[in-house]
Scaffold this motif. Sequence first.
Motif: not given
Length: 414
Positions: A69, A88-89, A92-93, A95-96, A117, A120-121
């Motif tokens: 990432a 974006i990070g 993604l957090h 989404a996790f 995930l 990547l976050a």
Amino acid sequence: MKNRTKIDNEEKSTRLSREAKILLLVGGLFTTATSLSGTFVNVYLWRAKNDLSMIGVFNLFQFIFIPIAFYLAGRMTKARPASLCLRIGLLLHMAFFLLILASRGNAPTFVIPLGTLLGLAAGFYWSAYQILTYDLTSRMNRDTYNSILGIIFSASNIITPVASGYIISKMPQFSGYRLIFMISAAIYTAVWLISLMMTAKPLDRPVELFKCWRSAASVWRYTLLGHYFFGIRNGVLMFLVNLLILISGGNEFTIGKLAMAASIVSAISFSLLEKILKPKRRILLFTIGAVMMLVSVSFLVFDTNLFTLLAYGLLNALFAPFFQVPFDSATLNVIDKNVNQSRTEYIILKEFSLNAGRITGVLIFLTLTRQESPTLMRILLLTVGSIHLTLLLFRKKLDFDVDVTKNRVNIKNK
């Protein structure tokens, strides 16, 4: 007159800008959300399935995808603002934690996608955060920024883990975990909105990692080696200690109370550093911190119970900042002295080294935990707890910039 102007400009450079203060706020709130729930992610997985290897696999995939990432975010920051990668990070957090909530008690089945995930976050967020930190600070105010950041991080960690632990321990089954994860997702949303205030200019050029590596001075290669060795320690202890608390008879509230005590001590340590840390003292404090970090782990090597875990937590919290703040400043000093457009490559290479160390540490952990031997566990703790001392062998090769104060005195005398 020119010398007077130069002195005034230098004194101004020690102050933090408005955007640097906003970045501190973003970092503080992000840490609040992370400490609220991130402290208990590994514990949640352990509660769902008592399997140390499963925990190791989760962290392994997290550490594998963090540098990936970082590379992807680095490519993006060449054409787009770093603040976009930060957002974006954060997304993604969110989404996790939504994925954990959706999986309910079956989260151990999805440790690989969950680890991927989260990796990547973390990679997108921290890549952008470090680039913005570099852009918004200078060599003259970097110690101040890092110390204040440490105070904010420690302060936000004082209340949230113990509050989370109390809620989780009082609510039935996994209800407390679900509530905490939802609150964290809400905080990440708030941080995302605040991040809209951040701006950064993209650099219109490709990422050239191999060129940066080949042209880097030896001081940078020693710095990368230092991050690798520190990563071995960090990669194991960052999740193993909380699991040892559970294995030793504690619960989530115990984890929260120990985390609160450690955070109070850490905040005091960072506050002390903000007062006493000067360029000429960086090597001395760095050395003291490294030695005392080993002493803290020695408590766990001889015996593992709630008392020794408390002793480790408090001693490590007190002296780890002595090691980390000078080392972080030394890392940024190398980047600062090189071509401005290479900063992204330097940050990516640093994360590659750090996470290569973490991956090494987790692989050692997975190998030894298969045997289920207390002796091997002690060997593991001693190995990862002392590996950072390797940095002392080449500490004079690191760029602690001990002459910066002397240079300022010479300017004023002129």
